[in-house]
Scaffold this active site. Sequence first.
Site, mmCIF file in Angstrom:
data_model
loop_
_atom_site.group_PDB
_atom_site.id
_atom_site.type_symbol
_atom_site.label_atom_id
_atom_site.label_comp_id
_atom_site.label_asym_id
_atom_site.label_seq_id
_atom_site.Cartn_x
_atom_site.Cartn_y
_atom_site.Cartn_z
ATOM 1 N N LEU A 1 -8.337 -1.744 6.696
ATOM 2 C CA LEU A 1 -7.411 -0.714 7.197
ATOM 3 C C LEU A 1 -6.653 -0.080 6.022
ATOM 4 O O LEU A 1 -6.594 1.144 5.882
ATOM 5 C CB LEU A 1 -6.427 -1.352 8.190
ATOM 6 C CG LEU A 1 -5.361 -0.437 8.806
ATOM 7 C CD1 LEU A 1 -5.990 0.619 9.699
ATOM 8 C CD2 LEU A 1 -4.352 -1.257 9.629
ATOM 9 N N SER B 1 1.340 1.103 5.078
ATOM 10 C CA SER B 1 2.305 0.978 6.161
ATOM 11 C C SER B 1 2.110 2.018 7.256
ATOM 12 O O SER B 1 2.611 1.858 8.366
ATOM 13 C CB SER B 1 3.727 1.098 5.607
ATOM 14 O OG SER B 1 3.988 0.005 4.773
ATOM 15 N N SER C 1 -9.125 -8.564 2.029
ATOM 16 C CA SER C 1 -9.448 -9.988 1.833
ATOM 17 C C SER C 1 -10.865 -10.266 2.299
ATOM 18 O O SER C 1 -11.349 -9.644 3.254
ATOM 19 C CB SER C 1 -8.485 -10.863 2.640
ATOM 20 O OG SER C 1 -7.173 -10.605 2.250
ATOM 21 N N ASP D 1 -0.826 -7.271 16.355
ATOM 22 C CA ASP D 1 0.098 -8.066 17.195
ATOM 23 C C ASP D 1 -0.299 -9.541 17.136
ATOM 24 O O ASP D 1 0.554 -10.426 17.013
ATOM 25 C CB ASP D 1 0.033 -7.605 18.664
ATOM 26 C CG ASP D 1 0.775 -6.290 18.908
ATOM 27 O OD1 ASP D 1 1.540 -5.857 18.018
ATOM 28 O OD2 ASP D 1 0.565 -5.702 19.988
ATOM 29 N N ILE E 1 16.080 -27.719 -5.325
ATOM 30 C CA ILE E 1 16.458 -29.128 -5.134
ATOM 31 C C ILE E 1 15.706 -30.022 -6.128
ATOM 32 O O ILE E 1 16.228 -31.026 -6.598
ATOM 33 C CB ILE E 1 16.208 -29.548 -3.659
ATOM 34 C CG1 ILE E 1 17.275 -28.903 -2.766
ATOM 35 C CG2 ILE E 1 16.182 -31.063 -3.497
ATOM 36 C CD1 ILE E 1 17.015 -29.014 -1.272
ATOM 37 N N GLY F 1 14.997 -29.167 -9.097
ATOM 38 C CA GLY F 1 15.433 -28.849 -10.466
ATOM 39 C C GLY F 1 14.256 -28.448 -11.344
ATOM 40 O O GLY F 1 13.303 -27.822 -10.867
ATOM 41 N N GLU G 1 0.041 -7.409 6.398
ATOM 42 C CA GLU G 1 0.005 -7.296 7.872
ATOM 43 C C GLU G 1 1.290 -6.688 8.434
ATOM 44 O O GLU G 1 1.753 -7.074 9.518
ATOM 45 C CB GLU G 1 -0.396 -8.644 8.479
ATOM 46 C CG GLU G 1 -1.808 -8.975 7.964
ATOM 47 C CD GLU G 1 -2.409 -10.256 8.424
ATOM 48 O OE1 GLU G 1 -2.224 -10.577 9.608
ATOM 49 O OE2 GLU G 1 -3.084 -10.911 7.614
ATOM 50 N N SER H 1 8.066 -6.512 5.794
ATOM 51 C CA SER H 1 9.296 -6.817 6.547
ATOM 52 C C SER H 1 9.950 -5.528 7.044
ATOM 53 O O SER H 1 10.521 -5.491 8.143
ATOM 54 C CB SER H 1 10.277 -7.576 5.649
ATOM 55 O OG SER H 1 9.821 -8.893 5.451
HETATM 56 C C1 LIG Z 1 4.863 0.930 12.158
HETATM 57 C C2 LIG Z 1 3.745 1.370 13.086
HETATM 58 C C3 LIG Z 1 3.745 0.502 14.336
HETATM 59 C C4 LIG Z 1 4.044 2.831 13.463
HETATM 60 O O1 LIG Z 1 3.021 3.387 14.152
HETATM 61 P P1 LIG Z 1 3.000 4.970 14.447
HETATM 62 O O2 LIG Z 1 4.409 5.459 14.644
HETATM 63 O O3 LIG Z 1 2.169 5.631 13.415
HETATM 64 O O4 LIG Z 1 2.211 5.047 15.796
HETATM 65 P P2 LIG Z 1 2.759 5.189 17.274
HETATM 66 O O5 LIG Z 1 3.072 6.649 17.482
HETATM 67 O O6 LIG Z 1 3.791 4.200 17.551
HETATM 68 O O7 LIG Z 1 1.509 4.787 18.130
HETATM 69 C C5 LIG Z 1 0.318 5.575 18.159
HETATM 70 C C6 LIG Z 1 -0.475 5.128 19.376
HETATM 71 O O8 LIG Z 1 -0.786 3.728 19.235
HETATM 72 C C7 LIG Z 1 -0.234 3.001 20.353
HETATM 73 N N1 LIG Z 1 0.265 1.704 19.860
HETATM 74 C C8 LIG Z 1 1.217 1.508 18.907
HETATM 75 N N2 LIG Z 1 1.441 0.187 18.756
HETATM 76 C C9 LIG Z 1 0.644 -0.435 19.644
HETATM 77 C C10 LIG Z 1 0.433 -1.812 19.967
HETATM 78 N N3 LIG Z 1 1.101 -2.783 19.344
HETATM 79 N N4 LIG Z 1 -0.482 -2.108 20.921
HETATM 80 C C11 LIG Z 1 -1.190 -1.116 21.561
HETATM 81 N N5 LIG Z 1 -1.027 0.200 21.281
HETATM 82 C C12 LIG Z 1 -0.127 0.527 20.352
HETATM 83 C C13 LIG Z 1 0.907 3.878 20.881
HETATM 84 O O9 LIG Z 1 1.164 3.580 22.216
HETATM 85 C C14 LIG Z 1 0.323 5.260 20.666
HETATM 86 O O10 LIG Z 1 -0.585 5.531 21.724
HETATM 87 P P3 LIG Z 1 -0.700 7.006 22.389
HETATM 88 O O11 LIG Z 1 -1.292 7.851 21.337
HETATM 89 O O12 LIG Z 1 0.697 7.399 22.744
HETATM 90 O O13 LIG Z 1 -1.596 6.818 23.582
HETATM 91 C C15 LIG Z 1 2.377 1.247 12.422
HETATM 92 O O14 LIG Z 1 2.215 2.272 11.487
HETATM 93 C C16 LIG Z 1 2.196 -0.090 11.727
HETATM 94 O O15 LIG Z 1 2.072 -1.140 12.374
HETATM 95 N N6 LIG Z 1 2.131 -0.076 10.417
HETATM 96 C C17 LIG Z 1 1.821 -1.249 9.614
HETATM 97 C C18 LIG Z 1 0.354 -1.353 9.392
HETATM 98 C C19 LIG Z 1 -0.052 -2.704 8.859
HETATM 99 O O16 LIG Z 1 0.390 -3.727 9.337
HETATM 100 N N7 LIG Z 1 -0.933 -2.713 7.887
HETATM 101 C C20 LIG Z 1 -1.448 -3.910 7.366
HETATM 102 C C21 LIG Z 1 -2.932 -3.897 7.395
HETATM 103 S S1 LIG Z 1 -3.810 -5.411 7.343
HETATM 104 C C22 LIG Z 1 -3.263 -6.312 6.039
HETATM 105 O O17 LIG Z 1 -2.259 -6.122 5.510
HETATM 106 C C23 LIG Z 1 -4.039 -7.507 5.586
HETATM 107 C C24 LIG Z 1 -5.369 -7.128 5.164
HETATM 108 S S2 LIG Z 1 -6.283 -8.432 4.710
HETATM 109 O O18 LIG Z 1 -5.675 -9.583 4.342
HETATM 110 O O19 LIG Z 1 -7.525 -8.063 4.274
#
Ligand SMILES: CC(C)(COP(=O)(O)OP(=O)(O)OC[C@H]1O[C@@H](n2cnc3c(N)ncnc32)[C@H](O)[C@@H]1OP(=O)(O)O)[C@@H](O)C(=O)NCCC(=O)NCCSC(=O)CCS(=O)O
Length: 385
Positions: free
Chosen positions: A128, A135, A163, A245, A342, A344, A368, A371
């Site tokens: 992703l 973010s 990963s 989630d 703790i 040291g 993921e 914060s």
């Molecule tokens: C912070 C964010 C949640 C913000 O999101 P947005 O503001 O860009 O999007 P929204 O307008 O809220 O939503 C758009 C659309 O999606 C639906 N939606 C949103 N959240 C959920 C949910 N939890 N479950 C189901 N649906 C959801 C929402 O209802 C809207 O639908 P409609 O279009 O209205 O029908 C987001 O940008 C965010 O979470 N950002 C962080 C991203 C992240 O965590 N990246 C990490 C990637 S993976 C990684 O780090 C590890 C990789 S590895 O180890 O290889």
Amino acid sequence: MNTLNRLGVTADDRAVADAVARFATGTLAPRAREIDEHGLSVTCHVPQLAELGVMGMNLPEHLGGAGVTPTAMLLSLVEISRACAATSSMIGAHYLGTDAVLIGGSPGQHARWLPRAASGEWLAGFALTEPRGGSHPADLRTRATREGEGAHYRIDGVKHFISNAKEARFLVVFAKTDPDAGARGVSAFVVETDSPGISISSPERLMGIQGAHAFEVAFDSVRVPAANRLGAEGTGFKTAMKVLDNSRLDVAATALGIAEAALADATRWMKERQIGGEPIAGKQGLQWMLADMKLRLEASWGLTLQALALRQAGQPFTLQSAMAKLHASEMAGFVADAALQIHGGYGYTREMPLERYVRDARILRIYEGSSEVQRNIIARTVLAD
Ligand SMILES: CC(C)(COP(=O)(O)OP(=O)(O)OC[C@H]1O[C@@H](n2cnc3c(N)ncnc32)[C@H](O)[C@@H]1OP(=O)(O)O)[C@@H](O)C(=O)NCCC(=O)NCCSC(=O)CCS(=O)O
């Protein structure tokens, strides 16, 4: 207190986690230091983890998964991270990929990729994040363009911090199919890593979780069959959010495991280490530190088990997952740092695992969803009420 003996945890959940704990203590813990020191890949543990059912703990039995509850899975990840957080992180990335197929895919797609992922034969990853930011995934630059009268897509773009990529058999790749449609223009694809046009970098040099390798992955005109798209065009963003989630609870589990290990080490040290002929456990300043560590750890357990209870009941848990991830990852940073303090000067040496806990815990506040992202999710839920 037995950390497995908690509210909402059944005897079956405990039995699963106890078996994993025995493996973690007997096999993961003795190798954790060497893996960290030399940056060896923790994928060496995959065959044994698969044998125990861990590689498919997020999947149902009819797809080759362990068919255990999310609680049993979380407790197992806690036990693994207590011994080796890098191993927990590698498993978490595998779950990100397989959860995306489970959530976004059809029964045919489940049958095609998931049983071999659960058996440990095929490792998975989740692509992703991109170099210009992770973010705000609605703003992806990777493109998937339909070609061949719709028979396949051409994927172009670059993903970063992925990963498992080098050893993964497949990645779930998120790409824009409609660049003007924001979040609704994102689609998800299963891309097999031996596809022509994919290049994978050397592992990133990281501060912690040295055994969990992360890579940059470039896609140059990679041809992906339309049959590999998960769900309809434009549903990829929602799939990613649902996967996150779930996965934020896996991050909370890793934080709980590191903090449990750090607290246990600090407690043992306070009882054994003597100053002026007396154990340092008698020092009130250190007792207060220990009390704060325990308090914050228990609060994280409470938030995590609350989120799990909602998840298991099939209720929305986006808010609770964000709170659990935020609290647990920040708590693990605090507890690991206090445990090092703790100890040291000894805590600062590489002879002891304290400095590794500090380094390993640091990523949990970043990946993921940082914060700050978790705070955004919490705030907007509160404001929407
Ligand atoms: C912070 C964010 C949640 C913000 O999101 P947005 O503001 O860009 O999007 P929204 O307008 O809220 O939503 C758009 C659309 O999606 C639906 N939606 C949103 N959240 C959920 C949910 N939890 N479950 C189901 N649906 C959801 C929402 O209802 C809207 O639908 P409609 O279009 O209205 O029908 C987001 O940008 C965010 O979470 N950002 C962080 C991203 C992240 O965590 N990246 C990490 C990637 S993976 C990684 O780090 C590890 C990789 S590895 O180890 O290889």
